[in-house]
Design a protein around this motif. Sequence first.
Motif, short mmCIF file in Angstrom:
data_model
loop_
_atom_site.label_atom_id
_atom_site.label_comp_id
_atom_site.label_asym_id
_atom_site.label_seq_id
_atom_site.Cartn_x
_atom_site.Cartn_y
_atom_site.Cartn_z
N VAL A 14 -9.81 5.85 4.09
CA VAL A 14 -10.63 4.90 3.33
C VAL A 14 -10.19 3.49 3.69
O VAL A 14 -9.00 3.15 3.61
CB VAL A 14 -10.48 5.12 1.81
CG1 VAL A 14 -11.34 4.12 1.04
CG2 VAL A 14 -10.85 6.55 1.44
N THR A 15 -11.12 2.63 4.09
CA THR A 15 -10.81 1.25 4.43
C THR A 15 -10.75 0.39 3.16
O THR A 15 -11.08 0.85 2.05
CB THR A 15 -11.86 0.68 5.40
OG1 THR A 15 -13.12 0.60 4.72
CG2 THR A 15 -12.02 1.58 6.62
N LYS A 16 -10.37 -0.84 3.36
CA LYS A 16 -10.30 -1.77 2.22
C LYS A 16 -11.64 -1.91 1.53
O LYS A 16 -11.72 -2.02 0.29
CB LYS A 16 -9.79 -3.12 2.72
CG LYS A 16 -9.72 -4.20 1.63
CD LYS A 16 -9.29 -5.53 2.22
CE LYS A 16 -9.31 -6.63 1.14
NZ LYS A 16 -8.89 -7.94 1.70
N LEU A 42 0.82 -1.22 0.00
CA LEU A 42 0.00 0.00 0.00
C LEU A 42 0.84 1.26 0.00
O LEU A 42 1.99 1.27 0.46
CB LEU A 42 -0.92 0.02 1.23
CG LEU A 42 -1.98 -1.07 1.34
CD1 LEU A 42 -2.69 -0.97 2.69
CD2 LEU A 42 -3.00 -0.96 0.20
N THR A 43 0.21 2.34 -0.51
CA THR A 43 0.76 3.69 -0.33
C THR A 43 -0.22 4.49 0.51
O THR A 43 -1.38 4.08 0.71
CB THR A 43 0.96 4.39 -1.69
OG1 THR A 43 -0.33 4.69 -2.23
CG2 THR A 43 1.76 3.52 -2.65
N VAL A 44 0.23 5.62 1.00
CA VAL A 44 -0.66 6.44 1.83
C VAL A 44 -1.87 6.91 1.04
O VAL A 44 -2.93 7.19 1.61
CB VAL A 44 0.10 7.65 2.40
CG1 VAL A 44 1.15 7.21 3.41
CG2 VAL A 44 0.73 8.49 1.30
N PHE A 45 -1.75 6.99 -0.26
CA PHE A 45 -2.87 7.46 -1.07
C PHE A 45 -3.96 6.41 -1.20
O PHE A 45 -5.09 6.71 -1.59
CB PHE A 45 -2.38 7.87 -2.46
CG PHE A 45 -1.37 8.99 -2.41
CD1 PHE A 45 -1.74 10.26 -2.02
CD2 PHE A 45 -0.04 8.75 -2.73
CE1 PHE A 45 -0.81 11.30 -1.95
CE2 PHE A 45 0.89 9.78 -2.67
CZ PHE A 45 0.51 11.05 -2.28
N ASP A 46 -3.60 5.13 -0.85
CA ASP A 46 -4.60 4.07 -0.88
C ASP A 46 -5.52 4.12 0.34
O ASP A 46 -6.64 3.58 0.30
CB ASP A 46 -3.93 2.69 -0.95
CG ASP A 46 -3.16 2.48 -2.25
OD1 ASP A 46 -3.68 2.91 -3.31
OD2 ASP A 46 -2.05 1.92 -2.21
N ILE A 47 -5.03 4.70 1.41
CA ILE A 47 -5.81 4.71 2.66
C ILE A 47 -6.36 6.09 3.01
O ILE A 47 -6.99 6.26 4.06
CB ILE A 47 -4.97 4.16 3.83
CG1 ILE A 47 -3.76 5.06 4.06
CG2 ILE A 47 -4.55 2.72 3.58
CD1 ILE A 47 -2.97 4.69 5.30
N ILE A 48 -6.13 7.08 2.15
CA ILE A 48 -6.62 8.43 2.38
C ILE A 48 -7.54 8.81 1.22
O ILE A 48 -7.22 8.57 0.06
CB ILE A 48 -5.45 9.44 2.49
CG1 ILE A 48 -4.51 9.05 3.62
CG2 ILE A 48 -6.00 10.86 2.72
CD1 ILE A 48 -5.13 9.01 4.99
N ALA A 49 -8.70 9.42 1.55
CA ALA A 49 -9.65 9.83 0.52
C ALA A 49 -9.00 10.80 -0.44
O ALA A 49 -8.17 11.63 -0.07
CB ALA A 49 -10.88 10.46 1.16
N ALA A 50 -9.39 10.71 -1.72
CA ALA A 50 -8.76 11.51 -2.77
C ALA A 50 -8.84 13.00 -2.49
O ALA A 50 -7.89 13.74 -2.76
CB ALA A 50 -9.41 11.18 -4.11
#
Length: 584
Positions: free
Chosen positions: A100-102, A69-77
């Motif tokens: 943002v969760t999985k 993962l990157t931080v952009f995967d877990i943070i809303a756009a």
Amino acid sequence: MAPSLKNGLRRLAGRRQPRSESLYDDARVGLLADALFDAVFVHVDGRIVEFNRAFETTFGYTAEEAVDLTVFDIIAAENHGVLIERVQSESQERYELVGVTKSGEGRHMEVCGRTIPYRGGTARVVAVHDVTDRKLAEEQVGVLAFQYAADLTAVSDVARRLPRTADAAGARQAICEGALAVCDGMIAVLMEPDGTGHLVSTAVAGADAAPMRVPLEATSSATARVFVTGEPFFVADLTGEQGLSRRVVDATGAVSALWQPVLQDGAAVGVLLVAWDRGLAHLSDRAAAVVGLFAAEAAVAIERADVLGKLDDLNGRLARKIEALRLSDQMKSDFVSSVSHELRTPLASILGYLEILSTGEVGDLTELQSEFLGIIDANAHRLLSLIDDLLTLSGLETGKLAMRFEAFDLGGLVSGAVQAERPALLERRQEIDVQIPDAAVEVTADTDRLRQVVANLLANAVKFTPEDGRISVRLTESDGEAELVVRDSGIGISEDDLGRMFERFFRARSATEQAIPGTGLGLAISKGIVDAHGGTITVESELGRGSAFTVRLPVSARTTEANREPAALSRPALHVDGAAHRVD
């Protein structure tokens, strides 16, 4: 197994330890990181390289999934820009963003980060605290606060309208309509005792319902039970409730209902029923509070209705009594006027024949006969004076007393009235001081009527002042108003009698106790005349210490500015006593 945070945390702590302690410290730091409730991770240039177990729980990724993962995967756009700005500025301040969760669920996060040395370079260690529940609670509180504010506004609006409601039925109806609207119900009913052992519906809002009537002794009835116990009662499903009329339930379609007692000083005076056409698993605090507020307003409305009902009854009775008194007074005035007119004709004849007898035209009279005729003549003139007073008073009360207004000097009228009392002053050896300004005090009035007022006040002063007493007459003019004060050192008037001195036929007890003759009409006539001229007459007195009557009248419009200034009281006064008198 998830990567540990041992390297980052050890470097962040800045410790340098011998190799023999390294394995122990790595294990201890890993345990501490995994024991945290908040998610913690380390990223290098946005790629997540280490994280704790709470990270997996918070975002829903397994250890194997998280390493890619990157931080952009877990943070809303929409929050990526904020994240980049914080990383670039190496800010350590707390801030909020949406994670943002999985599964794609958005979660409110409180985040803080710090740049640390990491494997020969730098990385960012980030702590994430999930505040979603708190945010939802705050929003819910806000919604509830808004709802409660709206509820209170609705209740306040009804409370403001109640005093302006013309009738009690309208007030009751407004309460039911308000409770129904705020609670989003389908019917609201106000039940009150009818005095025959029943509760009856006095107002209904919402669904159509036939008039309701519940016996108070029917303890199985929810309505009667709530009225007797004074405790609210809620039913989520009316299907199985035995204490209800199935006819009412079926006709209205009610599913859930709340009975709220209407209390006044702790005692039940009614029941407010609110029903819903949908099932409520439980009664919300909001609904209970709102219905309670409207029940309190219903208590006020019922009390107000009772008071207004009693007041209307009293007003009706009072109006009837006032009208009866008015008619009685009118009949009495008409009777007095009629009788007075009728009495004048025979009295005029009596006085005419007395004059003929006293002149000797029909024969000489003996001394005793002349004395008797004098007594008859005196009493006939007293009767004529009484009739004239009654006619004057009747004319004043009906507004039919003819008056002829003209401008004249009030000072000259007062002087003439004092001269007319000279014989009575001499007989009683009374001293009188008269103070009249040199300049004319001009008023526009009926000369004869004002002369009657001044004569009445002077005659009273002489009559109620003992022999050798003092009387003063003072006339002044100021601020467009003439003021005449007649003061005496006589018997005075008690405080209890002062308020009735200008009532017709009223005589003070101090006068009746000393058997001083009088009809009780003079002051009433004087007040009527002064009132008709736009003036006022007042009295000040103390029992045993004399009285002072004050007449105030508007001066004529053409009175000069010089006359409006208080004039010097330099006109010589009239003094009368038992030895001598002089008039200047």
